[in-house]
Design a protein around this motif. Structure first.
Motif, PDB file in Angstrom:
ATOM      1  N   MET A   7     -20.991   2.623  18.944  1.00 11.42           N
ATOM      2  CA  MET A   7     -20.723   3.576  20.013  1.00 11.42           C
ATOM      3  C   MET A   7     -21.640   3.310  21.190  1.00 11.42           C
ATOM      4  N   LYS A  34     -19.513   7.954  22.746  1.00  9.16           N
ATOM      5  CA  LYS A  34     -18.114   7.561  22.607  1.00  9.16           C
ATOM      6  C   LYS A  34     -18.046   6.374  21.669  1.00  9.16           C
ATOM      7  N   PHE A  64     -16.479   3.119  19.968  1.00 11.29           N
ATOM      8  CA  PHE A  64     -15.653   2.030  20.472  1.00 11.29           C
ATOM      9  C   PHE A  64     -14.242   2.148  19.896  1.00 11.29           C
ATOM     10  N   ASP A  65     -13.267   2.164  20.781  1.00  6.54           N
ATOM     11  CA  ASP A  65     -11.887   2.380  20.354  1.00  6.54           C
ATOM     12  C   ASP A  65     -11.298   1.151  19.676  1.00  6.54           C
ATOM     13  N   SER A  66     -11.509  -0.010  20.251  1.00  3.62           N
ATOM     14  CA  SER A  66     -10.878  -1.235  19.756  1.00  3.62           C
ATOM     15  C   SER A  66     -11.931  -2.160  19.158  1.00  3.62           C
TER      16      SER A  66
END
Length: 222
Positions: free
Chosen positions: A52, A65, A67-69
Motif C-alpha cells: 500500500m 490505499k 495497490f489495486d493491480s
C-alpha cells in the motif's frame, strides 16, 4: 549443557528475526518522501511499501490505499513481495523443525544424531529466510537510492529510505545469526552420534560366532 544453551540462544535470535521479518513485510514505510534540496516543506508525508501507499497529514490523519493491480507494479516490488512471503514461510517451518531437533526438547526421535540433523535443517531454513529478506530489502533500497540520485527525477518526487528497511536489515541479521548458531551447535553432536553407531556394529557381529561354537564341540565328541 553448553550446546543446549547455544541452541537456545540461536533459536531465540532467529525467532526474534522472524518476527521482525513479519513486521517488515507489513509496514508501509519502505520509502518515504524526501524534503532534501530546495523543495518546499509539504504538509503531507508520503509513504510507500510493498502492499500500500499512505499519506500522513500534519493533523495526524493517515490515509492508506492498497495497490489495486499486481501486474501494474514494478518488477522489483513484485519480486520483493515474493521474497518476503517466502521468508515468512521458511521461518515458520524453521521454528517447528528447530523445536523438534533441539537437544533440550524430547519431541521426536531419541537418537541424538537424528535430532542434530533436524536442528541443522531448521537452522538452514532460518539462514535461507534471512538471506531472502536481506536480498529483498537491499534491492528495494538500491532502487530508492537510484531514483533519488537520478537527475531526471523531480525534486518533489524523490524518496528516501523508510524505517521498514532498517527493521528488515536488523531482522535479516538476527535470523542469519540465529540460524548459524543452530547449525554450528549441532555439528559435534552429529559426529558423536556416528561414532556411537560405529562402535555398536562390532558387538553385533560377534554374536553369530558365539552361537556357532556348540555345534563344533558336538562333532568332536561324535
Amino acid at each position: 549443557m553448553a550446546n543446549s544453551g547455544f541452541q537456545l540462544l540461536g533459536y531465540f535470535l532467529a525467532l526474534g528475526g522472524w518476527i521482525g521479518i513479519i513486521s517488515t513485510t507489513a509496514l508501509p514505510q519502505w520509502k518515504q518522501s524526501s524534503y532534501a534540496g530546495d523543495a518546499i516543506i509539504m504538509a503531507v508525508g508520503l509513504y510507500e511499501g510493498l502492499w500500500m501507499s499512505c499519506a500522513s497529514q500534519s493533523t495526524g490523519q493517515v490515509q492508506c490505499k492498497i495497490f489495486d493491480s499486481l501486474l501494474s507494479l514494478d518488477v522489483h516490488i513484485q519480486t520483493c513481495r515474493a521474497l518476503m512471503v517466502i521468508s515468512v514461510l521458511m521461518g515458520f517451518i524453521g521454528i517447528i523443525v528447530s523445536v523438534v531437533g533441539m537437544k533440550c526438547t524430547k519431541v521426536g526421535d531419541n537418537n541424538p544424531a537424528t535430532k542434530s540433523r533436524i536442528a541443522i535443517t531448521g537452522g538452514a531454513l532460518f539462514l535461507l529466510a534471512g538471506l531472502c529478506t536481506l536480498v529483498s530489502v537491499s534491492w528495494y533500497a538500491t532502487q530508492v537510492s537510484y531514483h533519488f540520485f537520478d537527475p531526471n527525477t523531480p525534486v518533489n518526487a524523490r524518496y528516501e529510505f523508510g524505517s521498514a528497511l532498517f527493521v528488515g536489515w536488523a531482522a535479516a541479521s538476527l535470523t542469519i545469526l540465529g540460524g548459524s548458531f543452530l547449525c554450528c551447535s549441532c555439528s559435534n553432536e552429529d559426529r558423536r552420534g556416528q561414532q556411537y553407531y560405529r562402535q555398536s556394529q562390532p558387538s553385533t557381529a560377534r554374536e553369530p560366532n558365539v552361537k556357532s561354537s556348540p555345534p563344533e564341540k558336538r562333532e568332536e565328541y561324535l
